[in-house]
Design a protein around this motif. Structure first.
Motif, PDB file in Angstrom:
ATOM      1  N   ARG A  47       0.836  -1.207   0.000  1.00 59.58           N
ATOM      2  CA  ARG A  47       0.000   0.000   0.000  1.00 59.58           C
ATOM      3  C   ARG A  47       0.869   1.254   0.000  1.00 59.58           C
ATOM      4  NH1 ARG A  47      -4.563   0.565   4.384  1.00 59.58           N
ATOM      5  NH2 ARG A  47      -5.570  -0.873   2.951  1.00 59.58           N
ATOM      6  N   GLU A  48       1.908   1.266   0.831  1.00 58.39           N
ATOM      7  CA  GLU A  48       2.784   2.429   0.905  1.00 58.39           C
ATOM      8  C   GLU A  48       3.551   2.631  -0.408  1.00 58.39           C
ATOM      9  OE1 GLU A  48       4.904   3.165   4.735  1.00 58.39           O
ATOM     10  OE2 GLU A  48       3.912   1.284   5.312  1.00 58.39           O
ATOM     11  N   THR A  75       1.545   4.833  -2.730  1.00 61.89           N
ATOM     12  CA  THR A  75       1.168   6.191  -2.352  1.00 61.89           C
ATOM     13  C   THR A  75       2.049   7.172  -3.116  1.00 61.89           C
ATOM     14  OG1 THR A  75       2.667   6.177  -0.457  1.00 61.89           O
ATOM     15  CG2 THR A  75       0.369   5.517  -0.049  1.00 61.89           C
TER      16      THR A  75
END
Length: 191
Positions: free
Chosen positions: A157-158, A161
């Motif tokens: 997920r990071e 970003t």
């Protein structure tokens, strides 16, 4: 900028290069410069940080996103390398090399624009000799930051970003003591 942002811009630059020239070599160079330049973070993780016993990409991302890095060598993130490659491209203008230069410059400009608030000297940071002068030490190159409590726990997920989740610590006014509940987040020696 996080890797996902660089991936999106690399694909965009590669698509633009292909639309303008139809050259697969130029596209490959653009993608390598705009995205694969970040492989030096992974090489630092393995060689400089000594994490070769945990070589998985997920372990690396957890380590990096939790800001555990103890040295920022980053040889591909160096303006000296860009100058040398530009001189080489002047005498040997191969499409892949030209694409790499375009992609790498895009990458560095985006890093400075997005990550600049986290660096003591945003422009100087991208000179290898400047990082070497400071011993590649994050404490001497990067502003202390606060991290969200789950930093590094969701590496995929990071990865996707756009901006880093960490925020620079507020700088107290002269004579003012910093708030007791805010502690600098400097890279940890623990692995």
């Amino acid at each position: 900028m996080r890797p996902g942002g660089h991936l999106v811009t690399a694909v965009g630059l590669g698509a633009l290069a292909y639309a303008k020239t139809g050259s697969p070599a130029l596209v490959a160079g653009c993608v390598a410069g705009a995205f694969l330049i970040d492989t030096d973070h992974y090489l630092d993780y393995l060689a400089v940080e000594g994490q070769w016993r945990r070589p998985s990409p997920l372990a690396f991302l957890r380590y990096a996103f939790a800001l555990r890095t103890r040295r920022h060598v980053l040889p591909l993130h160096s303006l000296e390398l860009m100058v040398a490659l530009a001189l080489l491209a002047h005498v040997w203008p191969e499409p892949m090399l030209l694409g790499y230069l375009a992609g790498a410059m895009l990458h560095l400009v985006l890093d400075i624009a997005v990550n600049g608030e986290h660096l003591h000297q945003p422009l100087l940071f991208y000179w290898f000799v400047y990082r070497a002068w400071h011993g590649f030490a994050p404490q001497r190159l990067i502003t202390p930051v606060t991290l969200p409590p789950d930093a590094g726990r969701r590496p995929i997920r990071e990865f996707f970003t756009w901006r880093p989740a960490e925020r620079p610590l507020p700088v107290p006014d002269a004579g003012e003591t910093p708030a007791a509940d805010i502690t600098p987040r400097l890279p940890s020696a623990a692995t």
